[in-house]
Design an enzyme around this catalytic site. Structure first.
Site, mmCIF file in Angstrom:
data_model
loop_
_atom_site.group_PDB
_atom_site.id
_atom_site.type_symbol
_atom_site.label_atom_id
_atom_site.label_comp_id
_atom_site.label_asym_id
_atom_site.label_seq_id
_atom_site.Cartn_x
_atom_site.Cartn_y
_atom_site.Cartn_z
ATOM 1 N N THR A 63 -54.228 69.886 175.534
ATOM 2 C CA THR A 63 -55.539 69.605 175.271
ATOM 3 C C THR A 63 -56.215 68.742 176.161
ATOM 4 O OG1 THR A 63 -56.615 68.985 173.433
ATOM 5 C CG2 THR A 63 -55.337 67.458 173.870
ATOM 6 N N ASN A 64 -57.413 68.492 176.019
ATOM 7 C CA ASN A 64 -58.275 67.559 176.827
ATOM 8 C C ASN A 64 -58.788 66.447 176.121
ATOM 9 O OD1 ASN A 64 -60.987 68.484 175.845
ATOM 10 N ND2 ASN A 64 -59.954 70.567 176.455
ATOM 11 N N ARG A 65 -59.810 65.795 176.810
ATOM 12 C CA ARG A 65 -60.199 64.462 176.288
ATOM 13 C C ARG A 65 -61.480 64.325 175.562
ATOM 14 N NH1 ARG A 65 -58.831 60.429 181.196
ATOM 15 N NH2 ARG A 65 -59.388 58.837 179.360
ATOM 16 N N SER A 66 -62.079 65.663 175.534
ATOM 17 C CA SER A 66 -63.440 65.964 174.885
ATOM 18 C C SER A 66 -63.453 65.157 173.294
ATOM 19 C CB SER A 66 -63.906 67.502 174.507
ATOM 20 O OG SER A 66 -64.913 67.474 173.773
ATOM 21 N N ARG A 109 -60.609 70.482 168.005
ATOM 22 C CA ARG A 109 -60.369 69.009 167.832
ATOM 23 C C ARG A 109 -61.198 68.006 168.199
ATOM 24 N NH1 ARG A 109 -59.560 65.640 170.572
ATOM 25 N NH2 ARG A 109 -59.164 67.049 172.175
#
Ligand SMILES: Cc1cc2nc3c(=O)[nH]c(=O)nc-3n(C[C@H](O)[C@H](O)[C@H](O)COP(=O)(O)O)c2cc1C
Length: 448
Positions: A257-260, A285
């Site tokens: 995933t990423n940090r958005s 998410r």
């Protein structure tokens, strides 16, 4: 940009309805007075169980009324401190029409329902139908009442008609339950009064700078908007907004995933709603509270999101793609949790579908806005991305810039449009960036 208007000299009609939070209203009147507002009050019969007329009279110089037929309400005012007697007559018309802003705090579920359905069975509900001024509601109620489909539908209908809302907030409620339903704080309500008064003004100003052809179409209405838009430039438009970071499964418990945080997309959904659009919010998410009053669906992976966006865009006018979509996904997903191995693990990744490219191929004429998140040479990369994907507008940002980190309430964005025009918005709250983007979308949609 929306400008927050000072309340100095503003005539505020405060409606108080029968929720427990009504006991806070003398303090609210004092805070509005400190900001320079001239406040007059209408409270419902139920509100009088929670706050007295005498308490309110001791903090305002304007009238404090309840009944349509009480002697003072049948006169001609003056309806606001310092104003002359009203040429518009009785309180339910004169007081309602002479107000710059009608604020209802707290607003009960009952009052929301009555306004949504046009009922006028007491002084406050009648005044709310008679006013042509900005209306701001501060709902407060039990969480189950707030979440009830009837209340949510009424709220959505009112928002679409241009009614402003502040709160409710999340937290412990008077009845001991926890959830959405607390009246917004007095500071937030006072700030929202200034914002609501400023929003009407800045929407008019922004749209006043449209090209000649669009202005000519509005000429019959002078410098104001046509009545159909009611100050809401996205009224009648459907906007699809994506938010959050996608998750690509490696196995049943692990994801890439990423940090958005989802905050930028949520700000866009919220502002689009407040500008009158029907909003379809598609979220991956997220770690921020989602806005109320918009249709929301979930799409966890890049593929799910791509399918959801293609479907939602079928009869929509524009897409604003604020979600951070993973560029890669594991080539194979394990059905079972992969065991720890002393020798490490090499994951094979494959490219995910490019959502904006797919949408452009499928809908060549729809208005598409993308975000380019770049950590170096961002403007050049952003321009290339806009061209490659055929976007109408791209918002370029760099999370490494001071104040623009993931999860922040601010961002530093530069917009590039289809004509290659570059506009640096600078470091601003995400709500303002959202509004700037949406007002440009509204202008572009009006030109087509
Ligand atoms: C103790 C008490 C507290 C109440 N609090 C709320 C409230 O916070 N929000 C709400 O929507 N209704 C609340 N109600 C119900 C309203 O008072 C009721 O729906 C009433 O008809 C509202 O009338 P009005 O909208 O004309 O003021 C409460 C009722 C009682 C008895």
């Amino acid at each position: 940009m929306t400008e927050r208007r000072s309340l100095s000299g503003a005539r505020v009609l405060l409606g108080i309805t029968g929720g427990i939070a009504a006991y806070k209203t003398p303090e609210l009147v004092r805070s509005l007075g400190r900001e320079g507002a001239r406040v007059s009050v209408i409270l419902t019969k139920s509100a009088r169980r929670f706050v007295t007329k005498d308490a309110l009279r001791s903090v305002t110089h304007g009238p404090v009324l309840t009944d349509l037929f009480e002697r003072d309400a049948l006169g001609t005012g003056p309806w606001f401190e310092g104003a002359p007697p009203s040429s518009l007559g009785m309180a339910h018309i004169g007081l309602a029409r002479e107000a710059d802003l009608v604020l209802v705090a707290p607003t009960t579920a009952n009052a929301i329902g009555k306004l949504a359905h046009g009922l006028a069975d007491d002084l406050l509900s009648t005044a709310l139908l008679a006013t042509r001024s900005t209306v701001l509601l501060a709902p407060a109620m039990n969480v189950a009442m707030w979440e009830h489909a009837a209340v949510q539908e009424n709220v959505a209908a009112l928002r679409a008609r241009g009614v402003h809302f502040v709160g409710p907030d999340d937290g412990e409620l008077a009845d001991g339950e926890v959830g959405m339903g607390r009246m917004a704080t007095i500071e937030a309500i006072v700030a929202a009064c200034g914002n609501a008064l400023g929003a009407a003004k800045s929407n008019l100003q922004e749209l006043g700078s449209r090209p000649r052809s669009a202005r000519a179409a509005e000429a019959p209405y002078g410098s104001t908007l046509p009545p159909s838009t009611n100050g809401l430039p996205l009224r009648g438009r459907t906007i699809v907004v994506t938010a959050g970071g996608t998750e690509e499964p490696i196995d049943p418990v692990r994801v890439i995933t990423n940090r958005s945080s989802g905050k930028m997309g949520f700000a866009i959904a919220e502002q689009a709603r407040d500008l009158g659009a029907t909003v379809r919010l598609i979220t991956a998410r997220t770690s921020a509270p989602a806005p109320a009053g918009v249709e929301r669906s979930e799409a966890a992976t890049a593929t799910d999101m791509s399918d959801a966006v293609i479907k939602a865009m079928k009869d929509a006018d524009a897409l604003i793609m604020a979600a951070a979509v993973s560029d890669f996904t594991p080539a194979k997903k394990s059905g079972k949790k992969m065991p720890r191995s002393g020798s490490g693990l090499a994951l094979e990744l494959k490219a995910t579908p490019d959502i904006l490219m797919r949408v452009r191929a499928r809908y060549p004429k729809k208005h598409l806005v993308g975000f380019a998140l770049e950590t170096e040479d961002e403007l050049r990369h952003g321009k290339e991305k806009r061209k490659k994907k055929g976007l109408d507008l791209i918002a370029v940002n760099n999370p490494l810039k001071p104040g623009s980190a993931f999860g922040s309430d601010q961002n530093d964005v530069t917009l590039v449009d289809a004509a290659g025009r570059v506009e640096a918005l600078g470091l601003r709250p995400k709500t303002e960036i959202a509004r700037a983007i949406l007002l440009r979308v509204a202008k572009a949609l009006d030109k087509n």
